[in-house]
Design an enzyme around this catalytic site. Structure first.
Site, PDB file in Angstrom:
ATOM      1  N   GLN A  89      -1.773   2.604   9.909  1.00 43.83           N
ATOM      2  CA  GLN A  89      -0.519   2.690   9.144  1.00 43.83           C
ATOM      3  C   GLN A  89       0.539   3.516   9.889  1.00 43.83           C
ATOM      4  OE1 GLN A  89      -3.565   3.001   7.858  1.00 43.83           O
ATOM      5  NE2 GLN A  89      -3.672   2.397   5.718  1.00 43.83           N
ATOM      6  N   ARG A 111      -7.917  -0.420  -6.486  1.00 38.33           N
ATOM      7  CA  ARG A 111      -8.063   0.738  -5.596  1.00 38.33           C
ATOM      8  C   ARG A 111      -8.214   1.990  -6.470  1.00 38.33           C
ATOM      9  NH1 ARG A 111      -4.319   1.271  -0.544  1.00 38.33           N
ATOM     10  NH2 ARG A 111      -6.229   2.234   0.233  1.00 38.33           N
ATOM     11  N   ASN A 152      -5.234  12.411   0.456  1.00 36.13           N
ATOM     12  CA  ASN A 152      -4.335  11.556   1.236  1.00 36.13           C
ATOM     13  C   ASN A 152      -5.195  10.828   2.269  1.00 36.13           C
ATOM     14  OD1 ASN A 152      -1.596  10.642   1.823  1.00 36.13           O
ATOM     15  ND2 ASN A 152      -1.774  11.751   3.744  1.00 36.13           N
ATOM     16  N   LYS A 153      -4.564   9.963   3.034  1.00 36.70           N
ATOM     17  CA  LYS A 153      -5.271   9.129   4.010  1.00 36.70           C
ATOM     18  C   LYS A 153      -6.278   9.927   4.834  1.00 36.70           C
ATOM     19  CE  LYS A 153      -5.119   5.628   4.463  1.00 36.70           C
ATOM     20  NZ  LYS A 153      -6.137   4.807   3.760  1.00 36.70           N
ATOM     21  N   ASP A 161      -1.903  10.723  -2.235  1.00 41.80           N
ATOM     22  CA  ASP A 161      -2.343   9.661  -3.151  1.00 41.80           C
ATOM     23  C   ASP A 161      -2.695  10.205  -4.519  1.00 41.80           C
ATOM     24  OD1 ASP A 161      -2.908   8.515  -0.313  1.00 41.80           O
ATOM     25  OD2 ASP A 161      -2.765   6.842  -1.730  1.00 41.80           O
ATOM     26  N   ARG A 215       0.857  -1.187   0.000  1.00 43.03           N
ATOM     27  CA  ARG A 215       0.000   0.000   0.000  1.00 43.03           C
ATOM     28  C   ARG A 215       0.892   1.236   0.000  1.00 43.03           C
ATOM     29  NH1 ARG A 215       2.416   2.055   3.637  1.00 43.03           N
ATOM     30  NH2 ARG A 215       0.848   3.691   3.699  1.00 43.03           N
ATOM     31  N   GLY A 216       0.233   2.417  -0.168  1.00 43.92           N
ATOM     32  CA  GLY A 216       0.996   3.638  -0.377  1.00 43.92           C
ATOM     33  C   GLY A 216       1.064   3.867  -1.883  1.00 43.92           C
ATOM     34  N   ALA A 217       0.756   5.089  -2.309  1.00 40.38           N
ATOM     35  CA  ALA A 217       0.550   5.338  -3.741  1.00 40.38           C
ATOM     36  C   ALA A 217       1.706   4.871  -4.640  1.00 40.38           C
ATOM     37  CB  ALA A 217       0.252   6.824  -3.952  1.00 40.38           C
TER      38      ALA A 217
HETATM   39  O1  MRU Z   1      -4.529   3.225   2.235  1.00 39.50           O
HETATM   40  P1  MRU Z   1      -3.053   3.423   2.088  1.00 39.50           P
HETATM   41  O2  MRU Z   1      -2.271   2.878   3.236  1.00 39.50           O
HETATM   42  O3  MRU Z   1      -2.539   2.934   0.754  1.00 39.50           O
HETATM   43  O4  MRU Z   1      -2.883   4.991   2.098  1.00 39.50           O
HETATM   44  C1  MRU Z   1      -1.603   5.522   1.904  1.00 39.50           C
HETATM   45  C2  MRU Z   1      -1.499   6.990   2.097  1.00 39.50           C
HETATM   46  O5  MRU Z   1      -2.479   7.672   2.303  1.00 39.50           O
HETATM   47  C3  MRU Z   1      -0.134   7.601   1.948  1.00 39.50           C
HETATM   48  O6  MRU Z   1      -0.024   8.724   2.752  1.00 39.50           O
HETATM   49  C4  MRU Z   1       0.092   8.001   0.487  1.00 39.50           C
HETATM   50  O7  MRU Z   1      -0.149   6.923  -0.381  1.00 39.50           O
HETATM   51  C5  MRU Z   1       1.448   8.503   0.250  1.00 39.50           C
HETATM   52  S1  MRU Z   1       2.650   7.218   0.264  1.00 39.50           S
HETATM   53  C6  MRU Z   1       4.164   7.828  -0.120  1.00 39.50           C
END
Ligand code: MRU
Length: 349
Positions: free
Chosen positions: A198, A91, A249-250, A239, A48-50
């Protein structure tokens, strides 16, 4: 992060990734040998993470090509299109997923006149390039961003934007790493980041591994700490960023930005150019993923709210650009007005 493990990599005939759902109690790598396994890993947040999702999708298409028994380039391209649709459905919010899939398909189509073997090799090389370039971009971002972190700063983070969320080094945590590597003292307050933690599980784990001082707080404590003068700035990843600088973002990031504004604190976003979606004029157009209610009313199998209760579980929110002090990219720090500043970023070759 231990130097012998990578968030995601090609392992000969599999996509190898750290299963992030098991951290921090277990560091285990998972070898995905089918498209379905890669898609499941993205959907379930094992990866996970963009930027990491983008890299996983790239390797996913390379895997499909490698395993294909297609006898012609045309039929392999057809299989890849189907796989692209499967991965694109995992996603919706992180634009790096679609960016990477489109880049891989452009690479595949450029081989339309070549051989099946050549197409397979080209796709693996492209997926490797996506991962390699991401880590390099993060290191450059770190250099630019480190200048914004004062020595002795207390930095609030939200979610995990570290090595685990990228192909290596991290975006927001990369900036913190670079500041520490430059000799600055930095203390991180990591929002735990409900509902999947996270921040508590992953950001805290990465910081502990690297001996960077970190304190975990629950999401509802940030305002209190700001009021007490215990936070100097907020720094998060993204994201998807719209052309006007609105940042998805999250979930909970918007709350942090509003709090930072109220307390006169800088709110920085660190993200590579691949996270900017120039096709969207504003953040209202960004699709927000809604995830299973189970994530909110259960934690690791333990029920935390009554059965039958209604639940709403948006996974991301949008922070309007006027709450963003600056966006740190691998090409430099962009400040308002964002429409002009972001448009001036060059498309990497
Ligand atoms: O749902 P996730 O854990 O994939 O969400 C991730 C985030 O919101 C991160 O902050 C974002 O992807 C940036 S990662 C460098």
């Amino acid at each position: 992060m231990p130097s012998n493990v990578k968030t995601i990599e090609w392992a000969g005939n599999a996509v190898r990734l750290i299963d992030q759902t098991l951290l921090p109690t277990e560091l285990k790598v998972l070898d995905c040998t089918t498209l379905e396994q890669v898609a499941e890993a993205i959907q379930r947040l094992r990866v996970r993470g963009a930027p990491a999702i983008g890299a996983a999708a790239g390797f996913g298409l390379a895997l499909v090509a490698r395993r294909s028994e297609a006898q012609s380039v045309a039929s392999l391209l057809g299989e890849l299109e189907q796989a692209q649709a499967v991965l694109a459905a995992t996603r919706p919010t992180a634009v790096n997923l679609f960016w990477a899939l489109e880049r891989m398909m452009r690479c595949a189509q450029a081989q339309a006149e070549g051989s099946v073997q050549r197409l397979k090799e080209a796709l693996l090389a492209e997926a490797e390039a996506i991962a390699r370039e991401d880590e390099a971009a993060n290191r450059r971002m770190g250099q630019y961003g480190a200048e914004l972190i004062p020595d002795g700063a207390n930095v609030l983070t939200h979610c995990n934007a570290g090595a685990l969320a990228t192909a290596g080094y991290g975006t927001a945590l990369g900036v913190i790493r670079a500041a520490v590597e430059a000799g600055k003292k930095v203390h991180v307050y990591a929002d735990e980041t409900r509902p999947l933690l996270q921040g508590a599980r992953l950001t805290a784990w990465e910081m502990v591994q690297e001996h960077i001082p970190v304190t975990v707080i629950t999401d509802n404590m940030a305002g209190h700490l700001m009021q007490q003068g215990r936070i100097d700035l907020a720094l998060v990843g993204a994201d998807r960023i719209a052309a006007n600088g609105d940042v998805a973002n999250k979930i909970g990031t918007y709350t942090v930005a509003v709090l930072a504004k109220h307390h006169g604190l800088p709110f920085y976003v660190a993200a590579p150019r691949s996270t900017i979606d120039f096709s969207l004029t504003s953040g209202t157009e960004i699709p927000i993923e809604e995830r299973s209610p189970d994530e909110v009313v259960n934690f690791r199998g333990v029920r935390t709210a009554p059965a039958g209760v209604r639940v709403y579980n948006p996974a991301f929110d949008v922070t309007p650009h006027d709450l963003v002090t600056a966006i740190i990219t691998e090409q430099g720090v962009v400040r308002p007005p964002y429409t002009e500043g972001l448009a001036a970023l060059e498309e990497p070759q």
